[in-house]
Design an enzyme around this catalytic site. Structure first.
Site, PDB file in Angstrom:
ATOM      1  N   SER A 153     -10.330   4.250   0.640  1.00 41.99           N
ATOM      2  CA  SER A 153     -10.809   5.462   1.304  1.00 41.99           C
ATOM      3  C   SER A 153      -9.805   6.563   1.018  1.00 41.99           C
ATOM      4  O   SER A 153      -8.642   6.289   0.674  1.00 41.99           O
ATOM      5  CB  SER A 153     -10.908   5.215   2.819  1.00 41.99           C
ATOM      6  N   TYR A 170      -6.820   1.048  10.647  1.00 44.75           N
ATOM      7  CA  TYR A 170      -7.765   1.286   9.558  1.00 44.75           C
ATOM      8  C   TYR A 170      -7.085   2.032   8.406  1.00 44.75           C
ATOM      9  O   TYR A 170      -7.183   1.628   7.237  1.00 44.75           O
ATOM     10  CB  TYR A 170      -8.968   2.077  10.065  1.00 44.75           C
TER      11      TYR A 170
END
Length: 262
Positions: free
Chosen positions: A139, A152
């Site tokens: 990401s 995360y």
């Protein structure tokens, strides 16, 4: 012997879009996710639409014993995997100390441990075959720390750095390694991470999973190391290198906190 692309997290989002993009190119697939019924319907649809062979396996990658069983099944089978796409991932949001630990552990198991184990097991098989390709999904969060989504963000930083290192190591085995770093994408991620979906879902900043997948498969053709779909996302990924670490983590924390559950 028939060769396959194995895709984890293939029941929705970017994983599903990758499955469709590869099937459209005539690739045989092995789809992996938790939901068996969903996988079965996807497999039937892709087979009918594109005339490829689509196998599926319901497996919770957050459970090491189930992952071990799946890898043993692959090892004992005759199907060769020449493309591994690690799309499976979990997100959480909110104060770290307020998170349920089992949810955080599940995130680490799926985002880090399962991905690493799949790269090790299937990477060894690819080396014996004389080559292959691995795409790990990270990401743009991987490029900076992320308060209020700390686990995360850290997990995606691991995926980015791990993939870049593997790319160098596995080159001698003719295994190409790439890492996909999408920005915010119109998937079920936000609701599963318990973020304020209404603030995000209609945003023009979000790409569709299909756009991300199409960009990714084209970048794989060119053997790109780091794949960031969208000019805006490439700009956002570069920004943390321009500011101080203090400023970067402060701004990231302010943005994430605005979308966290109250």
């Amino acid at each position: 012997m028939t060769r396959y692309a194995l895709i984890t997290g293939a029941s929705s989002g970017i994983g599903l879009a990758m499955a469709e993009a590869l099937a459209r190119r005539g690739r045989n697939l092995i789809l992996v996710a938790r939901q068996r019924d969903r996988l079965e319907s996807i497999a039937i649809e892709l087979t009918q639409r594109f005339g490829v062979e689509v196998l599926f396996r319901a497996c919770d990658l957050g459970e090491p014993l189930r992952l071990s069983g799946f890898l043993l099944e692959l090892e004992e089978g005759e199907r060769q995997i020449d493309l591994l796409v690690n799309c499976a991932g979990i997100g959480t949001s909110g104060p770290f100390l307020g998170q349920d630990w089992m949810t955080e552990q599940d995130l680490i198991e799926v985002n880090i441990l399962a991905l690493t184990r799949l790269c090790h097991a299937i990477g060894n098989s690819m080396a014996l075959l004389g080559g292959g390709q691995i795409l790990n999904v990270a990401s743009i969060a991987a490029f900076q720390p992320g308060p209020w989504m700390s686990t995360y963000y850290a997990s995606k930083a691991y995926v980015l750095h791990f993939s870049e290192a593997l790319r160098v190591e596995l080159k001698k085995c003719s295994i190409k390694v790439s890492v996909l770093c999408p920005g915010p994408t119109r998937t079920g991620f936000f609701s599963r991470a318990q973020m304020d979906e209404q603030k995000l879902i209609d945003s023009k900043l979000l790409m569709s999973p299909e756009e991300v997948a199409l960009y990714a498969v084209r970048a794989l053709d060119r053997n790109r190391a780091i794949i960031i779909p969208g000019r805006r996302n490439r700009w956002l990924a570069a920004l943390p290198r321009l500011g101080s670490r203090w400023l970067v983590r402060t701004i990231a924390g302010m943005i994430n906190k605005a979308y966290c559950p109250r």
